[in-house]
Design a protein around this motif. Structure first.
Motif, PDB file in Angstrom:
ATOM      1  N   ARG A 104       0.807  -1.220   0.000  1.00 47.71           N
ATOM      2  CA  ARG A 104       0.000   0.000   0.000  1.00 47.71           C
ATOM      3  C   ARG A 104       0.842   1.272   0.000  1.00 47.71           C
ATOM      4  NH1 ARG A 104      -2.520   1.683   3.883  1.00 47.71           N
ATOM      5  NH2 ARG A 104      -1.489   0.515   5.550  1.00 47.71           N
ATOM      6  N   VAL A 105       2.102   1.166   0.393  1.00 47.42           N
ATOM      7  CA  VAL A 105       2.844   2.384   0.701  1.00 47.42           C
ATOM      8  C   VAL A 105       4.132   2.574  -0.085  1.00 47.42           C
ATOM      9  CG1 VAL A 105       1.907   2.592   3.036  1.00 47.42           C
ATOM     10  CG2 VAL A 105       3.951   1.200   2.650  1.00 47.42           C
ATOM     11  N   ALA A 106       4.561   1.581  -0.849  1.00 49.31           N
ATOM     12  CA  ALA A 106       5.851   1.709  -1.531  1.00 49.31           C
ATOM     13  C   ALA A 106       5.832   0.965  -2.859  1.00 49.31           C
ATOM     14  CB  ALA A 106       6.980   1.174  -0.641  1.00 49.31           C
ATOM     15  N   CYS A 107       6.758   1.331  -3.726  1.00 54.67           N
ATOM     16  CA  CYS A 107       6.860   0.705  -5.049  1.00 54.67           C
ATOM     17  C   CYS A 107       7.465  -0.697  -4.931  1.00 54.67           C
ATOM     18  CB  CYS A 107       7.719   1.567  -5.963  1.00 54.67           C
ATOM     19  SG  CYS A 107       9.427   1.795  -5.409  1.00 54.67           S
TER      20      CYS A 107
ATOM     21  N   TYR B  18       7.448   9.165 -10.169  1.00 56.27           N
ATOM     22  CA  TYR B  18       6.955  10.183 -11.107  1.00 56.27           C
ATOM     23  C   TYR B  18       5.547   9.842 -11.569  1.00 56.27           C
ATOM     24  CZ  TYR B  18      11.545  12.417 -11.805  1.00 56.27           C
ATOM     25  OH  TYR B  18      12.722  13.093 -11.641  1.00 56.27           O
ATOM     26  N   ALA B  19       4.761  10.901 -11.805  1.00 59.10           N
ATOM     27  CA  ALA B  19       3.499  10.787 -12.545  1.00 59.10           C
ATOM     28  C   ALA B  19       3.684  11.630 -13.794  1.00 59.10           C
ATOM     29  CB  ALA B  19       2.331  11.294 -11.721  1.00 59.10           C
TER      30      ALA B  19
ATOM     31  N   VAL C 195      19.662   0.078   8.850  1.00 58.54           N
ATOM     32  CA  VAL C 195      19.232   0.766   7.630  1.00 58.54           C
ATOM     33  C   VAL C 195      18.231   1.861   7.979  1.00 58.54           C
ATOM     34  CG1 VAL C 195      17.917   0.498   5.489  1.00 58.54           C
ATOM     35  CG2 VAL C 195      19.633  -1.218   6.137  1.00 58.54           C
ATOM     36  N   LYS C 196      18.415   3.031   7.397  1.00 61.34           N
ATOM     37  CA  LYS C 196      17.449   4.114   7.562  1.00 61.34           C
ATOM     38  C   LYS C 196      16.788   4.415   6.223  1.00 61.34           C
ATOM     39  CE  LYS C 196      17.779   7.551  10.435  1.00 61.34           C
ATOM     40  NZ  LYS C 196      16.461   7.496  11.097  1.00 61.34           N
ATOM     41  N   LEU C 197      15.463   4.298   6.213  1.00 60.40           N
ATOM     42  CA  LEU C 197      14.657   4.697   5.057  1.00 60.40           C
ATOM     43  C   LEU C 197      14.026   6.049   5.361  1.00 60.40           C
ATOM     44  CD1 LEU C 197      12.984   4.264   2.404  1.00 60.40           C
ATOM     45  CD2 LEU C 197      11.316   3.042   3.827  1.00 60.40           C
ATOM     46  N   GLN C 198      14.206   7.005   4.462  1.00 58.69           N
ATOM     47  CA  GLN C 198      13.572   8.321   4.589  1.00 58.69           C
ATOM     48  C   GLN C 198      12.725   8.567   3.355  1.00 58.69           C
ATOM     49  OE1 GLN C 198      17.626  10.002   5.296  1.00 58.69           O
ATOM     50  NE2 GLN C 198      16.572  11.346   6.751  1.00 58.69           N
ATOM     51  N   ILE C 199      11.517   9.029   3.572  1.00 57.63           N
ATOM     52  CA  ILE C 199      10.550   9.201   2.480  1.00 57.63           C
ATOM     53  C   ILE C 199      10.107  10.655   2.443  1.00 57.63           C
ATOM     54  CG2 ILE C 199       8.317   8.464   1.554  1.00 57.63           C
ATOM     55  CD1 ILE C 199       8.670   5.899   3.315  1.00 57.63           C
ATOM     56  N   ALA C 200      10.152  11.249   1.270  1.00 57.09           N
ATOM     57  CA  ALA C 200       9.642  12.602   1.072  1.00 57.09           C
ATOM     58  C   ALA C 200       8.498  12.542   0.068  1.00 57.09           C
ATOM     59  CB  ALA C 200      10.747  13.518   0.546  1.00 57.09           C
ATOM     60  N   GLY C 201       7.422  13.262   0.352  1.00 56.67           N
ATOM     61  CA  GLY C 201       6.292  13.315  -0.569  1.00 56.67           C
ATOM     62  C   GLY C 201       5.341  12.148  -0.415  1.00 56.67           C
ATOM     63  N   LEU C 202       4.302  12.157  -1.276  1.00 53.18           N
ATOM     64  CA  LEU C 202       3.317  11.075  -1.329  1.00 53.18           C
ATOM     65  C   LEU C 202       3.340  10.476  -2.725  1.00 53.18           C
ATOM     66  CD1 LEU C 202       0.097  12.366   0.514  1.00 53.18           C
ATOM     67  CD2 LEU C 202       1.779  10.708   1.305  1.00 53.18           C
ATOM     68  N   SER C 203       3.455   9.152  -2.793  1.00 54.40           N
ATOM     69  CA  SER C 203       3.644   8.493  -4.093  1.00 54.40           C
ATOM     70  C   SER C 203       2.335   8.140  -4.798  1.00 54.40           C
ATOM     71  CB  SER C 203       4.456   7.209  -3.898  1.00 54.40           C
ATOM     72  OG  SER C 203       3.769   6.309  -3.033  1.00 54.40           O
ATOM     73  N   THR C 204       1.204   8.423  -4.193  1.00 52.65           N
ATOM     74  CA  THR C 204      -0.087   8.042  -4.777  1.00 52.65           C
ATOM     75  C   THR C 204      -0.224   8.571  -6.199  1.00 52.65           C
ATOM     76  OG1 THR C 204      -1.056   8.188  -2.570  1.00 52.65           O
ATOM     77  CG2 THR C 204      -2.584   8.090  -4.418  1.00 52.65           C
ATOM     78  N   GLY C 205      -0.534   7.675  -7.125  1.00 56.31           N
ATOM     79  CA  GLY C 205      -0.751   8.073  -8.516  1.00 56.31           C
ATOM     80  C   GLY C 205       0.475   7.993  -9.401  1.00 56.31           C
ATOM     81  N   TYR C 206       1.572   7.438  -8.894  1.00 58.61           N
ATOM     82  CA  TYR C 206       2.791   7.379  -9.723  1.00 58.61           C
ATOM     83  C   TYR C 206       2.622   6.372 -10.861  1.00 58.61           C
ATOM     84  CZ  TYR C 206       4.240   2.920  -7.566  1.00 58.61           C
ATOM     85  OH  TYR C 206       4.324   1.596  -7.170  1.00 58.61           O
TER      86      TYR C 206
ATOM     87  N   ALA D 116       7.446  11.739  -5.148  1.00 53.39           N
ATOM     88  CA  ALA D 116       7.990  11.253  -3.881  1.00 53.39           C
ATOM     89  C   ALA D 116       9.354  10.632  -4.110  1.00 53.39           C
ATOM     90  CB  ALA D 116       7.046  10.235  -3.251  1.00 53.39           C
ATOM     91  N   VAL D 117      10.100  10.472  -3.013  1.00 50.22           N
ATOM     92  CA  VAL D 117      11.409   9.825  -3.046  1.00 50.22           C
ATOM     93  C   VAL D 117      11.518   8.890  -1.855  1.00 50.22           C
ATOM     94  CG1 VAL D 117      13.912  10.145  -2.987  1.00 50.22           C
ATOM     95  CG2 VAL D 117      12.472  11.828  -4.165  1.00 50.22           C
ATOM     96  N   ASP D 118      11.920   7.646  -2.102  1.00 51.29           N
ATOM     97  CA  ASP D 118      12.320   6.711  -1.047  1.00 51.29           C
ATOM     98  C   ASP D 118      13.840   6.677  -1.040  1.00 51.29           C
ATOM     99  OD1 ASP D 118       9.663   6.103  -0.695  1.00 51.29           O
ATOM    100  OD2 ASP D 118       9.756   4.123  -1.634  1.00 51.29           O
ATOM    101  N   ALA D 119      14.456   7.177   0.028  1.00 56.89           N
ATOM    102  CA  ALA D 119      15.918   7.222   0.112  1.00 56.89           C
ATOM    103  C   ALA D 119      16.396   6.246   1.176  1.00 56.89           C
ATOM    104  CB  ALA D 119      16.390   8.631   0.428  1.00 56.89           C
TER     105      ALA D 119
END
Length: 405
Positions: free
Chosen positions: A181-184, A359-360, A326-337, A366-369
């Motif tokens: 639901r939350v990541a690619c 990208y849409a 491991v540290k995952l940092q997420i910026a933005g909302l990926s809904t609709g990519y 959003a970015v998953d870093a």
């Protein structure tokens, strides 16, 4: 000198109360929480606190003395049972507490397994409150077996803690992959490989049929297809739902949470809402964010607007997760990519930085870093500025990240 009452004592509540005082509100503030402790951080519960690396007092957002210093009446261990909008009171532990303005920061509650499939057996836990984690902590002894139901961030963080403490871990996810639901797919595959490398028996696309038990305590589970697994205890991490019970009973508008407008005001002009329990307009749609950043920022925006400002709440979504080292940092909302661009080599190993950019069309969402704070910071600045670098420039590691700005 208006009386302000805040129902719910989490991150949003503490931020809201502090902002009220910082903005000069001199009237009475009453902060009411159901739990018997002052407002505290939730993210460390499933990480540092469960590992025993953080003392309880360090979880508290402010020392208890702070509330006295700020002349904030903090009522802990006090469930609120009703809101009387006509009388402008809340019912709490046999008292009627009056308000002139009311803030609802009631958070969210975890989804639980139905009793019909064993969800009420002893040894079945959720991870939401300090009491939840305190109750399960004695279970974490090396060599014991834990079954984790759900492959979201809570389940994965619990799995990482369990493996670090020497437990045998089986994790089942009903969807075809974890983090569905939350990541690619790329982020999910990276973390699935990480957990398997650490010895987690991770099973995707596997449905739990029921938990099994003896003498009222869980002993294992039956999975779809007839397979069984044994477990000394079970952690359920299948998401949360906004806690709208009070708001609903009081007749407030509900839409995936307490529905608020751009100024955090609910459908009653004397009531505001903030944090996990509230949904708000964002870029032409209504969203609800479960994150520390949103709780802080929305709480502060609600405080300002409760005092007469007209400052629209503009969310800047960001999230994080710590698993193993491991540290995952997420910026933005990926809904609709519709496209994911990879920067770095996902096969390079646990310590190597890698990021996935959503990208849409031509727009960066959003970015998953992963182990890449620079990618996170640059991505966050780009998204907040409404800028979208060309995907080819993002994918080329020869391109300096700062150049993307």
């Amino acid at each position: 000198m208006e009386r302000i009452v805040i129902v719910g004592a989490g991150q949003a509540a503490q931020s809201l109360a502090a902002k009220l005082r910082a903005l000069g509100h001199a009237g009475p503030i009453t902060l009411i929480g159901e739990e018997p402790v002052p407002p505290y951080q939730r993210p460390p519960l499933s990480k540092a606190y469960l590992l025993g690396e953080m003392e309880r007092e360090r979880l508290y957002l402010r020392p208890e003395s702070w509330y006295d210093e700020q002349d904030i009446a903090l009522l802990t261990g006090t469930p609120v049972t009703a809101i009387d909008r006509a009388a402008r009171t809340v019912a709490a532990s046999g008292r009627e507490i009056p308000y002139d303005r009311l803030a609802l920061t009631t958070g969210a509650v975890p989804r639980r397994l139905p009793a019909a499939i064993g969800g009420d057996l002893a040894g079945v836990y959720t991870v939401r409150t300090l009491a939840d984690v305190d109750a399960m902590a004695p279970e974490f002894a090396a060599g014991r077996r834990v079954l984790i139901v759900g492959g979201g961030y809570i389940g994965l963080e619990a799995a990482a803690v369990a493996r670090k403490k020497g437990l045998e871990v089986t994790l089942v996810e009903a969807a075809p992959r974890i983090l569905a639901r939350v990541a690619c797919t790329e982020t999910a595959a990276w973390f699935a490989a990480l957990h398997r490398a650490h010895g987690v028996d991770l099973r995707e696309g596997v449905t739990l049929e029921r938990l099994t038990g003896e003498a009222g305590r869980v002993t294992g589970a039956a999975l779809a297809g007839g397979e069984t697994v044994t477990a000394d205890f079970v952690i359920v991490g299948i998401g949360v739902v906004p806690d709208t019970r009070l708001a609903e009973a009081a007749g407030l508008a509900i839409d995936n949470g307490i529905a608020v407008g751009e100024f955090c005001r609910a459908s009653d002009p004397l009531i505001w809402a903030a944090g996990d329990c509230a949904s708000f307009p964002w870029r032409g749609r209504r969203v609800r964010l479960e994150s520390v950043g949103n709780a802080i920022d929305m709480g502060e925006a609600a405080a300002a607007n409760m005092l007469g400002q007209s400052t629209p709440y503009v969310a800047k979504p960001w999230f994080w997760s710590d698993q193993y080292d491991v540290k995952l940092q997420i910026a933005g909302l990926s809904t609709g990519y519709d496209r994911v661009v990879t920067r770095g080599d996902p096969e390079a190993g646990q310590g190597a930085p890698v990021s996935f950019w959503y990208y849409a069309g031509a727009e960066l969402l959003a970015v998953d870093a992963i182990n890449d704070p620079r990618a996170y910071m640059v991505g966050k600045r780009l998204i907040e500025a409404g800028k979208s670098p060309h995907p080819e420039a993002v994918a080329d590691t020869g391109t300096e990240l700062k150049a993307l700005l």
